[in-house]
Design an enzyme around this catalytic site. Structure first.
Site, PDB file in Angstrom:
ATOM      1  N   SER A  64       0.832  -1.203   0.000  1.00 58.02           N
ATOM      2  CA  SER A  64       0.000   0.000   0.000  1.00 58.02           C
ATOM      3  C   SER A  64       0.867   1.253   0.000  1.00 58.02           C
ATOM      4  O   SER A  64       0.401   2.351  -0.340  1.00 58.02           O
ATOM      5  CB  SER A  64      -0.936   0.011   1.210  1.00 58.02           C
ATOM      6  OG  SER A  64      -0.231  -0.311   2.399  1.00 58.02           O
TER       7      SER A  64
ATOM      8  N   GLU B 182      -9.133  -9.738   3.980  1.00 57.56           N
ATOM      9  CA  GLU B 182      -9.515  -8.355   3.669  1.00 57.56           C
ATOM     10  C   GLU B 182     -10.872  -8.297   2.978  1.00 57.56           C
ATOM     11  O   GLU B 182     -11.135  -9.026   2.021  1.00 57.56           O
ATOM     12  CB  GLU B 182      -8.460  -7.706   2.770  1.00 57.56           C
ATOM     13  CG  GLU B 182      -8.765  -6.258   2.431  1.00 57.56           C
ATOM     14  CD  GLU B 182      -7.620  -5.531   1.768  1.00 57.56           C
ATOM     15  OE1 GLU B 182      -7.790  -4.356   1.404  1.00 57.56           O
ATOM     16  OE2 GLU B 182      -6.532  -6.139   1.622  1.00 57.56           O
TER      17      GLU B 182
ATOM     18  N   GLU C  22       0.004 -12.737  -1.554  1.00 54.55           N
ATOM     19  CA  GLU C  22      -1.444 -12.641  -1.737  1.00 54.55           C
ATOM     20  C   GLU C  22      -2.020 -13.824  -2.500  1.00 54.55           C
ATOM     21  O   GLU C  22      -1.346 -14.442  -3.322  1.00 54.55           O
ATOM     22  CB  GLU C  22      -1.804 -11.355  -2.494  1.00 54.55           C
ATOM     23  CG  GLU C  22      -1.555 -10.080  -1.699  1.00 54.55           C
ATOM     24  CD  GLU C  22      -2.103  -8.851  -2.383  1.00 54.55           C
ATOM     25  OE1 GLU C  22      -1.948  -7.762  -1.822  1.00 54.55           O
ATOM     26  OE2 GLU C  22      -2.709  -8.970  -3.474  1.00 54.55           O
TER      27      GLU C  22
END
Length: 295
Positions: free
Chosen positions: A53, A190, A123
């Site tokens: 991020s 998430e 991920e």
């Protein structure tokens, strides 16, 4: 803490497992530089994630995809220098681990050796499960990440909640279980419904850290710049602002600019003076034609 108090113990994976077993929430937050690391260290968080991020919050990219290994390593090294107690997790950027086990191991080793990471994060499920297994077998602790995975948000239909149907929820659960079986030490979930998080927490032995995943997770993570109101971009539904530091920062810089333009700053108390008598002596030297360039 008193001057004679013992220093806080470093957080370990065993300590996080004990927190899960005891129902004690785990606190994770992102950080991207040395000052940020010092702040979250002082706040007493358990885990610090140098998330990709940073691509958006720090480096100005439009998404997490463009950020490079070298950029992430630079930021992670800065964070490492500011931490003592929390576990440090480094986010492996898009394109740095997906192609093969060998690539994943080589990238992760850099984050451990060069940046001092305790764990690395990757991920998705699918082939990422194979990468996770290879990393664990190479001796590198891994954090998995399912649900909304920003690196592949386009394939998921954009930045939106995942697992909202029974079939989609089952896919998230399957990925999570597979990542645990591959040896992951922790899992980030998430933007998934709280009902799905509840299932995961009950079925997984590893800590489940939620971001937009409800209160049933074993812990929570938020982006440093989001929770402190530093990021000027749009915030997700799950973000809660605990401060508005960008507003305060703009006001502070505006006040500085005004004082400079009005001749208020710097005032005498913000400057330095020569030792007694030295100003007069300097004028004498200048009048005599002396200079710093004389032979």
């Amino acid at each position: 803490m008193s001057a004679h108090a013992a220093p806080a113990k470093r957080v370990t994976l065993a300590a996080l497992a004990a927190k899960k077993d005891a129902g004690e929430p785990i606190v994770m937050v992102t950080a991207y530089d040395h000052p940020g690391a010092q702040i979250v260290e002082a706040a007493g968080v358990d885990v610090v994630l140098v998330g990709d991020s940073a691509a958006m919050t720090v480096l100005g990219y439009d998404s997490t995809v463009p950020v490079t290994i070298d950029e992430m390593l630079m930021l992670t090294k800065a964070v490492r220098r500011g931490l003592t107690r929390p576990l440090l997790v480094g986010d492996l950027p898009f394109g740095s681990y997906e192609a093969s086990d060998e690539l994943a191991i080589a990238t992760a080793q850099r984050f451990v050796k060069e940046a001092g990471c305790d764990l690395v994060k990757i991920e998705r499920g699918g082939t990422t499960v194979d990468r996770a297994r290879a990393l664990v077998q190479a001796g590198i602790p891994v954090v998995g990440h399912v649900g909304l995975t920003p690196q592949t948000a386009t394939a998921l239909g954009g930045y939106r909640a995942q697992g909202r149907t029974a079939d989609a929820a089952l896919a998230v659960i399957d990925d999570a279980v597979a990542l645990q079986e591959a040896g992951c030490s922790m899992l980030v979930v998430e933007a998934i419904p709280s009902e799905v998080t509840e299932v995961l927490v009950s079925r997984l032995d590893i800590p489940v850290i939620g971001i937009g995943a409800g209160a049933d997770a074993d812990g929570q993570v938020l982006v440093f710049h989001d929770l402190l109101g530093l990021y000027d971009g749009g915030a997700a539904k799950f973000v809660k602002r605990y401060a508005e530091l960008r507003v305060a920062a703009v006001a502070g810089v505006e006040a500085y600019a005004t004082e400079v333009r009005e001749g208020v700053y710097p005032a005498p108390e913000h400057g330095y003076a020569m030792a007694a008598g030295e100003s007069d002596r300097l004028q004498e030297l200048l009048s005599a034609g002396d200079s710093i360039h004389r032979a």
